[in-house]
Design a protein around this motif. Structure first.
Motif, PDB file in Angstrom:
ATOM      1  N   TYR A   1       0.803  -1.222   0.000  1.00  0.00           N
ATOM      2  CA  TYR A   1       0.000   0.000   0.000  1.00  0.00           C
ATOM      3  C   TYR A   1       0.844   1.283   0.000  1.00  0.00           C
ATOM      4  CZ  TYR A   1      -3.774  -3.219   1.389  1.00  0.00           C
ATOM      5  OH  TYR A   1      -4.695  -4.238   1.454  1.00  0.00           O
ATOM      6  N   ASP A   2       2.187   1.140   0.188  1.00  0.00           N
ATOM      7  CA  ASP A   2       3.027   2.354   0.119  1.00  0.00           C
ATOM      8  C   ASP A   2       2.849   3.033  -1.235  1.00  0.00           C
ATOM      9  OD1 ASP A   2       3.953   1.728   2.547  1.00  0.00           O
ATOM     10  OD2 ASP A   2       6.017   1.236   1.930  1.00  0.00           O
ATOM     11  N   ALA A   3       2.529   2.250  -2.251  1.00  0.00           N
ATOM     12  CA  ALA A   3       2.374   2.811  -3.601  1.00  0.00           C
ATOM     13  C   ALA A   3       1.142   3.704  -3.707  1.00  0.00           C
ATOM     14  CB  ALA A   3       2.283   1.666  -4.615  1.00  0.00           C
ATOM     15  N   VAL A   4       0.209   3.570  -2.742  1.00  0.00           N
ATOM     16  CA  VAL A   4      -1.051   4.336  -2.826  1.00  0.00           C
ATOM     17  C   VAL A   4      -1.372   4.954  -1.463  1.00  0.00           C
ATOM     18  CG1 VAL A   4      -2.075   3.052  -4.746  1.00  0.00           C
ATOM     19  CG2 VAL A   4      -2.338   2.185  -2.418  1.00  0.00           C
ATOM     20  N   ALA A   5      -0.325   5.442  -0.773  1.00  0.00           N
ATOM     21  CA  ALA A   5      -0.498   5.947   0.597  1.00  0.00           C
ATOM     22  C   ALA A   5      -1.662   6.934   0.676  1.00  0.00           C
ATOM     23  CB  ALA A   5       0.796   6.600   1.056  1.00  0.00           C
ATOM     24  N   GLY A   6      -2.511   6.755   1.677  1.00  0.00           N
ATOM     25  CA  GLY A   6      -3.605   7.705   1.926  1.00  0.00           C
ATOM     26  C   GLY A   6      -4.816   7.525   1.029  1.00  0.00           C
ATOM     27  N   ARG A   7      -4.781   6.569   0.099  1.00  0.00           N
ATOM     28  CA  ARG A   7      -5.925   6.420  -0.833  1.00  0.00           C
ATOM     29  C   ARG A   7      -6.808   5.239  -0.431  1.00  0.00           C
ATOM     30  NH1 ARG A   7      -3.083   7.070  -6.665  1.00  0.00           N
ATOM     31  NH2 ARG A   7      -5.229   6.883  -7.415  1.00  0.00           N
ATOM     32  N   THR A   8      -8.085   5.332  -0.782  1.00  0.00           N
ATOM     33  CA  THR A   8      -9.018   4.241  -0.465  1.00  0.00           C
ATOM     34  C   THR A   8      -9.703   3.753  -1.751  1.00  0.00           C
ATOM     35  OG1 THR A   8     -10.832   5.771  -0.056  1.00  0.00           O
ATOM     36  CG2 THR A   8      -9.497   5.112   1.862  1.00  0.00           C
ATOM     37  N   PHE A   9     -10.221   2.503  -1.705  1.00  0.00           N
ATOM     38  CA  PHE A   9     -10.735   1.864  -2.917  1.00  0.00           C
ATOM     39  C   PHE A   9     -12.018   1.065  -2.623  1.00  0.00           C
ATOM     40  CE2 PHE A   9      -6.215   2.439  -3.113  1.00  0.00           C
ATOM     41  CZ  PHE A   9      -6.028   3.008  -4.368  1.00  0.00           C
ATOM     42  N   ASP A  10     -12.828   0.912  -3.683  1.00  0.00           N
ATOM     43  CA  ASP A  10     -14.036   0.075  -3.564  1.00  0.00           C
ATOM     44  C   ASP A  10     -13.678  -1.407  -3.693  1.00  0.00           C
ATOM     45  OD1 ASP A  10     -15.938   2.237  -3.461  1.00  0.00           O
ATOM     46  OD2 ASP A  10     -15.389   2.596  -5.554  1.00  0.00           O
ATOM     47  N   TYR A  11     -12.739  -1.699  -4.583  1.00  0.00           N
ATOM     48  CA  TYR A  11     -12.271  -3.084  -4.721  1.00  0.00           C
ATOM     49  C   TYR A  11     -10.751  -3.084  -4.552  1.00  0.00           C
ATOM     50  CZ  TYR A  11     -16.626  -4.187  -7.261  1.00  0.00           C
ATOM     51  OH  TYR A  11     -17.925  -4.364  -7.630  1.00  0.00           O
ATOM     52  N   ILE A  12     -10.263  -4.099  -3.846  1.00  0.00           N
ATOM     53  CA  ILE A  12      -8.821  -4.345  -3.836  1.00  0.00           C
ATOM     54  C   ILE A  12      -8.648  -5.805  -4.248  1.00  0.00           C
ATOM     55  CG2 ILE A  12      -6.722  -4.462  -2.424  1.00  0.00           C
ATOM     56  CD1 ILE A  12      -7.869  -2.169  -0.724  1.00  0.00           C
ATOM     57  N   VAL A  13      -7.808  -6.067  -5.240  1.00  0.00           N
ATOM     58  CA  VAL A  13      -7.581  -7.449  -5.672  1.00  0.00           C
ATOM     59  C   VAL A  13      -6.085  -7.733  -5.568  1.00  0.00           C
ATOM     60  CG1 VAL A  13      -9.554  -7.339  -7.263  1.00  0.00           C
ATOM     61  CG2 VAL A  13      -7.263  -6.948  -8.150  1.00  0.00           C
ATOM     62  N   ALA A  14      -5.746  -8.990  -5.324  1.00  0.00           N
ATOM     63  CA  ALA A  14      -4.314  -9.326  -5.196  1.00  0.00           C
ATOM     64  C   ALA A  14      -4.077 -10.804  -5.473  1.00  0.00           C
ATOM     65  CB  ALA A  14      -3.817  -8.991  -3.799  1.00  0.00           C
ATOM     66  N   HIS A  15      -2.997 -11.083  -6.173  1.00  0.00           N
ATOM     67  CA  HIS A  15      -2.504 -12.452  -6.353  1.00  0.00           C
ATOM     68  C   HIS A  15      -1.039 -12.388  -5.924  1.00  0.00           C
ATOM     69  CE1 HIS A  15      -1.308 -15.882  -9.318  1.00  0.00           C
ATOM     70  NE2 HIS A  15      -1.508 -16.344  -8.102  1.00  0.00           N
ATOM     71  N   PRO A  16      -0.813 -12.435  -4.598  1.00  0.00           N
ATOM     72  CA  PRO A  16       0.544 -12.171  -4.083  1.00  0.00           C
ATOM     73  C   PRO A  16       1.434 -13.413  -4.174  1.00  0.00           C
ATOM     74  CG  PRO A  16      -0.960 -12.622  -2.274  1.00  0.00           C
ATOM     75  CD  PRO A  16      -1.775 -12.703  -3.538  1.00  0.00           C
ATOM     76  N   PRO A  17       2.751 -13.237  -3.922  1.00  0.00           N
ATOM     77  CA  PRO A  17       3.627 -14.404  -3.826  1.00  0.00           C
ATOM     78  C   PRO A  17       3.351 -15.113  -2.495  1.00  0.00           C
ATOM     79  CG  PRO A  17       4.859 -12.376  -3.396  1.00  0.00           C
ATOM     80  CD  PRO A  17       3.462 -11.968  -3.743  1.00  0.00           C
ATOM     81  N   TYR A  18       3.456 -16.473  -2.478  1.00  0.00           N
ATOM     82  CA  TYR A  18       3.104 -17.175  -1.227  1.00  0.00           C
ATOM     83  C   TYR A  18       3.939 -18.419  -0.958  1.00  0.00           C
ATOM     84  CZ  TYR A  18       0.319 -19.548  -4.797  1.00  0.00           C
ATOM     85  OH  TYR A  18      -0.085 -20.184  -5.935  1.00  0.00           O
ATOM     86  N   VAL A  19       5.069 -18.564  -1.658  1.00  0.00           N
ATOM     87  CA  VAL A  19       5.893 -19.762  -1.447  1.00  0.00           C
ATOM     88  C   VAL A  19       6.882 -19.488  -0.303  1.00  0.00           C
ATOM     89  CG1 VAL A  19       7.606 -21.294  -2.501  1.00  0.00           C
ATOM     90  CG2 VAL A  19       5.641 -20.505  -3.839  1.00  0.00           C
ATOM     91  N   PRO A  20       6.953 -20.392   0.712  1.00  0.00           N
ATOM     92  CA  PRO A  20       7.911 -20.176   1.798  1.00  0.00           C
ATOM     93  C   PRO A  20       9.341 -20.161   1.260  1.00  0.00           C
ATOM     94  CG  PRO A  20       6.309 -21.868   2.406  1.00  0.00           C
ATOM     95  CD  PRO A  20       6.117 -21.584   0.942  1.00  0.00           C
TER      96      PRO A  20
END
Ligand code: SAM
Length: 516
Positions: free
Chosen positions: A223-242
């Motif tokens: 969220y540092d990329a959008v500091a202070g902003r709010t959204f109706d939808y947030i979508v994410a396909h993050p990395p998750y491998v240990p």
């Protein structure tokens, strides 16, 4: 030995002139460089299956029915050299000039090659990093390699993305920008954000290539990329491998694999608007602390009661299996590596690794929520489950809770006009009994809204068949009672409970207007 850290290759693709992007789009359209044409010609279900086809380059034009499409597939999808004379004979000077101007193709002696992988997916043409050299030799991905949008997990993520209108949306961990592009069809303003400069560049290029002017690209740690902003939808396909060391940014999610997901959820309350929804595909853990859903509530902190939480599980693996998979992946086949991973997971209290779709909806009224008990569910993800299924589940549970609270649920269900669910299947199993075949098991199954299977009594199957003729549930009940189809003591309230179960599991459907 770990694979040595690789330096990133120079970033390809130029953010050139609108006219060049326009000419390239026109070329792709003319050549029918689209999923339907290519998958039909190559006999594959989708672009993910591309790796499975073994087709001689020389046979491509015949298989695809067009020399121009064959050149594009060979250069961009198979990522091979294409002889210069073939390219120059097939693609007109202006279009070739634009491909060169955008660095989509490069000359190399007597051939051209593409410095990026480029494919049609979800109705767009998307560029991401190549994984083979133009001569077909393998190319190890750099730590910041741009993730291909033709990956089964990404297609699952794309299916999840909401198709309803909204003012603003954020695609975290955007990679190629695919999530943001899909959102941009329905949402006024979309931000595509990624931590790497390389992904941000590709996402910008892909937004220009597909002429999506409502997509803004931002670079930063979550969220540092959008500091202070709010959204109706947030979508994410993050990395998750240990991963312990040498992280691949597109793949690795810290020691347990959960670190990126956890931060997405912890900081969600600051960025998701009231009534907003988070859609995410990831793996995470059920632990000694509780199942993933309960852990996510803890990550949300005090305002967790403002959130409905659905985790639609696709698969669950015990920690030993993840540990041995990680040990194999690092090519340390000695059992000690596996035991070390297992010990690490055990010490962290992690029990089984679960993968699926995480959807969190924030209540319309922020602060105290809206006074009701928030929904927490773990259904099974089916290949047909999409974003609309989650939206329906939230509506259904809210409607159900409101009617339950006022004692009107049974009445409302009896007044409804359910029809048979579009994905309903009844499976009847016969087994020998007293020398002949008799029904031993009846299962109702559905793939919508989630995957479900429920064993029922034979008399219930009769009853299910009575729906779908436009009758109210009360009329079905009255007719069955008159025909003495119910067991003793089965009353209208029991019937309403059965109808509720069948609606929830997709065996019956009701009009959306019923749930208002
Ligand atoms: C699994 S890829 C998914 C890419 C794309 N969303 C898709 O579905 O194809 C994960 C992406 O997350 C990005 N990423 C990793 N850590 C991040 C962070 N802390 N903040 C933002 N992006 C991150 C990576 O650079 C990579 O592009």
């Amino acid at each position: 030995m770990e694979t040595p850290q690789l330096a990133s290759p120079p970033v390809p693709l130029l953010l050139g002139q609108a006219a060049d992007f326009g000419r390239v789009r026109a070329l792709f359209e003319k050549a029918q460089f689209d999923e339907k044409t290519i998958s039909r010609a190559l006999g594959i279900a989708d672009m993910v299956e591309l790796g499975k086809v073994r087709i001689e380059e020389a046979d491509l034009a015949a298989a695809l029915g067009s020399p121009m499409l064959a050149v594009l597939v060979r250069a961009f999808l198979l990522n091979r050299f294409v002889p210069r004379d073939v390219v120059e004979r097939t693609i007109n000077d202006a279009a070739l000039g634009s491909l060169l101007a955008l660095d989509l193709v490069r000359p190399d002696q007597d051939a051209y090659y593409a410095p990026a992988l480029l494919y049609p997916v979800a109705g767009f043409v998307i560029a991401s990093d190549r994984h083979e050299n133009p001569d077909g030799s393998p190319l190890a991905p750099s730590p910041d390699a741009v993730f291909p949008a033709i990956f089964a997990g990404t297609l699952r993520f794309v299916r999840l993305i909401p198709r309803s209108s909204a003012e603003s949306a954020l695609d975290l961990c955007t990679g190629s920008g695919i999530g943001a592009l899909v959102l941009s069809r329905h949402v006024e303003r979309v931000v595509a954000a990624d931590i790497t400069a390389r992904s941000a560049h590709f996402a910008r290029f892909n937004a220009l290539l597909n002429d999506r002017r409502n997509v803004e690209v931002a670079q930063g740690d979550l969220y540092d990329a959008v500091a202070g902003r709010t959204f109706d939808y947030i979508v994410a396909h993050p990395p998750y491998v240990p991963a312990l060391d040498e992280p691949r940014i597109f793949r690795d999610g810290g020691e347990t694999g959960e670190s990126v997901l956890r931060r997405i959820i912890q900081e969600l309350p600051r960025h998701l608007r009231p009534g907003g929804v988070l859609y995410c595909v990831s793996a995470a853990w059920d632990s000694a602390e509780g199942p993933l859903e309960a852990r996510m509530r803890r990550w949300l902190g005090e305002c967790n009661r403002e959130f409905d939480v659905i985790f639609a599980e696709q698969k669950e693996l015990p920690r030993e299996q993840i540990a041995s998979w990680l040990a194999d992946k690092a090519r340390r086949t000695d059992p000690a590596a596996s035991a070390q991973w297992e010990q690490r997971f055990k010490e962290a209290g992690l029990e089984s690794n679960v993968y699926g779709a995480i959807v969190l909806r924030r209540a319309d009224a922020p602060g105290a929520g809206d006074g009701r008990t928030p929904v927490t569910l773990r259904p099974k993800l089916s290949p047909r489950t999409d974003g609309a299924c989650f939206a329906w589940a939230f509506r259904w549970h809210r409607w159900r809770a409101e009617h339950e609270a006022t004692g009107r649920l049974a009445q409302a269900l009896l007044d409804s006009r359910p029809r048979l669910g579009s994905q309903l299947r009844a499976r009847v199993i016969y087994a020998p009994q007293n020398g002949s075949l008799a029904v031993s098991e009846i299962m109702l199954q559905s793939d919508l809204p989630f995957r479900s299977a429920t064993g029922i009594e034979p008399w219930m199957l009769q009853l299910v068949g009575q729906f779908g003729q436009g009758r109210t549930a009360r009329e079905v009940y009255d007719a069955a009672r008159a025909a003495e189809e119910f067991p003793d003591g089965f009353g209208a309230d029991d019937f309403a409970t059965l109808v509720a179960m069948m609606i929830e599991r997709g065996y019956l459907e009701v009009e959306d207007s019923t749930l208002l």
